[in-house]
Each structure stands twice: as C-alpha cells, then as structure tokens.
Design a protein around this motif. Structure first.
Motif, short mmCIF file in Angstrom:
data_model
loop_
_atom_site.label_atom_id
_atom_site.label_comp_id
_atom_site.label_asym_id
_atom_site.label_seq_id
_atom_site.Cartn_x
_atom_site.Cartn_y
_atom_site.Cartn_z
N THR A 1 36.88 50.48 38.07
CA THR A 1 36.29 49.52 39.00
C THR A 1 34.78 49.41 38.79
O THR A 1 34.22 48.31 38.73
CB THR A 1 36.59 49.92 40.46
N HIS B 1 34.05 47.79 35.34
CA HIS B 1 34.34 46.37 35.34
C HIS B 1 33.31 45.59 36.16
O HIS B 1 32.80 44.55 35.73
CB HIS B 1 35.75 46.15 35.90
N ARG C 1 36.56 33.56 36.03
CA ARG C 1 37.75 33.78 36.84
C ARG C 1 38.75 34.66 36.10
O ARG C 1 39.33 35.59 36.69
CB ARG C 1 38.38 32.43 37.19
N TYR C 2 38.93 34.42 34.82
CA TYR C 2 39.86 35.23 34.02
C TYR C 2 39.32 36.65 33.85
O TYR C 2 40.05 37.63 34.08
CB TYR C 2 40.08 34.59 32.65
N ASN D 1 37.19 38.31 35.64
CA ASN D 1 37.14 39.05 36.89
C ASN D 1 38.52 39.54 37.33
O ASN D 1 38.63 40.49 38.12
CB ASN D 1 36.54 38.19 38.00
N SER D 2 39.57 38.90 36.80
CA SER D 2 40.93 39.29 37.18
C SER D 2 41.50 40.41 36.31
O SER D 2 42.57 40.94 36.62
CB SER D 2 41.87 38.07 37.09
N GLY E 1 42.47 43.89 34.68
CA GLY E 1 42.75 45.12 35.42
C GLY E 1 42.79 46.38 34.59
O GLY E 1 43.23 47.42 35.08
#
Length: 314
Positions: A271, A274, A291-292, A294-295, A297
C-alpha cells in the motif's frame, strides 16, 4: 525501533544551518515519512528528514508501538523524530528513548486535525506558550548531548504578534530551531503568510524553517528571499516529486526506479509502495492510465506497467 549502534552524522542539524545557505527539509507526513521514503529523498538533495508524527504517550508505554512507529538505519541522518505530546514528562521520556538513534526531537504544535486537538496535541499548544516552553526546557536538560536538537513546529495565530511572542519564549526556553507553517489552524488552502514568517525570522536568532507551498526549488528560493529563513520544508511537493530539491520539475524516471528497487529490497508494504508511485506519476499519466494504475493490486502488476509504459528496467 531498530537497535543500532549510535552513529554520528557528518553534520548535525545546527551544523547544517551554519554551513548551508538553504537547508532542504522533508516534512513529517503521516504514513509517508518512513525510512524507505526518507532514504529516497536523501538521494535527491534533501538535507534533513523528519519522521511522521509519533504520539509520545503510546510510544513510551508500548514496545510494540516503538518498533512500529520508529525505524531507522545508520545512513538515515540527520534525522528529527517528531512527537505529539501534551506534557513535559511524556516528551522527555520519548526524547530519551530515541536520542541514541537520531539527531533531535521536534514537538508538534501545528497539527490541525480534530483528534489531535481533542487530545491536547498539535496546534492547540500554540495557545499555551508557558506549557510548551517548559516542555522544551525540560527536554533540553534531560538529553545530555549538546549536538542533539530540540525544536518546535508551529502554525501561526490570527494575530502575528502572538506568534512572535511564542517564538521568543521558545527560543528563551532552549529551542534549537523553529519550523513555521505560515497558516492558521483554520486555514487549509489559503496562501502562506510569508510576512508573518518574516516577522518571526526578524524576532529570533535561532534558525527558522518555512513550511507550506514548497513545490519547486524556485518556490524555495522565493520564500527564502522574502522571509530570510534558513530552511524550507516540503510535504506534498515531495510526495509528488521526491527529486524536488535536486531541481527536477517532475519526478524523473531514475527516481521512480530508485523507489521501486529500494521498496522491494526493504520489504515496503504494498500500500505504501503503491501510494507513493500514485503521487509521483500523477502528472505524467493520462486520466485513463491513472485510473488503471491506481487500481493495481500487486507489485508484479505495478512493475509490469512501468516496464511497458516507460521501458523501465528494474
């Protein structure tokens, strides 16, 4: 808190102020001013780093809290450990615990968050000058090391004269230097009051650091020219661009690569790893790419994106 052999820095905080025209400082940032990030900004001309604010009461009482809240290394110098404290006893004990592993402690008198104010921490203390002065005097006396700094970070009052009076009291109490965020407790996005910062610089003889709205070295130079401060502290500016103090306008790819490599090697939590990259790349990605990105994982997903987008060799 790592058990380390105490190691001297080539320059103590006060020696930095004496030897450099402008000292560059990484602010105490909750969740973000941790060892891995401090190591990164030091590679890009950051002279002095603060830890995130640590609540002294829990730090003193819990060994688990100490190991969780404070991690350092031999190269992590000069380092200021910032504490939230509401009384001298807590600050003295916390300072004594970290003194062998740091260059100084700082008392937070600037945090405007509601929870901190309710607990008697942070910015509410600027209205209690005698209490703060006593905390500084007693901490200064408790740590038997002339090179160890005891400093205070404040916000300004609506009436600048009160801030000037506070700063004079803190200097008389033994504060090594002061950091001034040129906004009141209630201000969030208002321009920093550089005139108030200038008034404080003119009123005290200890070094003063200006905090607020430092997003480039041009900003830093302008603030110094207008106020006469000895140092500038960046928070959001460094999150967006850890190479800010090296003169870069945007985060260079070398800095992204350094962050990825050091994070992986030190086991930085995903976390945190990132989120730092989200800040660093915000201005360099399109809306769809952000957007991509930030998603994502996983570390593998992040590194694959960076290799494809930037041909970044890791």
């Amino acid at each position: 808190m790592e058990t380390l052999e105490a190691t001297g820095s080539p320059l103590t905080p006060l020696e930095l102020f004496q030897s450099k025209e402008l000292v560059t400082v990484a602010a105490p940032m909750v969740r973000y001013s941790k060892l891995a990030f401090r190591t990164l900004v030091r590679q890009y001309n950051c002279d002095l780093c603060f830890t995130p604010m640590i609540v002294s009461d829990s730090f003193n009482k819990s060994d688990k809290a100490r190991h969780s809240d404070f991690t350092t290394s031999k190269g992590d110098r000069p380092l200021i450990v910032q504490f939230a404290a509401s009384n001298a006893e807590d600050l003295v004990q916390a300072a004594s615990l970290v003194a062998p592993y740091s260059s100084g402690v700082d008392l937070n008198c600037g945090c405007p968050q509601r929870w901190a104010l309710q607990e008697g921490y942070g910015a509410c203390l600027i209205h209690q000058p005698e209490r703060v002065a006593d905390m500084i005097t007693r901490t200064r006396a408790a740590v038997n090391n002339q090179h160890f700094s005891v400093s205070v970070k404040i916000r300004i009052h609506n009436d600048t004269r009160k801030t000037v009076s506070l700063c004079r009291q803190l200097e008389a109490a033994g504060a090594s230097f002061l950091t001034v965020h040129g906004r009141t407790v209630d201000q969030r996005t208002s321009p920093v009051d550089l005139e108030a910062v200038r008034d404080i610089v003119d009123a005290v003889s200890v070094p003063v650091i200006a905090n607020g709205d430092i997003r480039s070295m041009e900003d830093a130079r302008i603030v110094q020219q207008q106020t006469g401060v000895k140092g500038v502290m960046a928070a959001r500016g460094l999150l967006a661009n850890p190479a800010l103090f090296a003169g870069h306008d945007l985060t260079p790819l070398s800095c992204v690569r350094d962050w990825v490599c050091s994070s992986i090697s030190t086991g930085t939590h995903f976390t945190n790893f990132h989120h730092h990259l989200i800040y660093m790349l915000d201005k360099q990605l399109s809306r769809a790419e952000r957007r991509y990105f930030n998603s994502l994982g996983s570390i593998v997903g992040v590194t694959e994106f960076l290799k494809e987008k930037y041909n970044l060799q890791l």
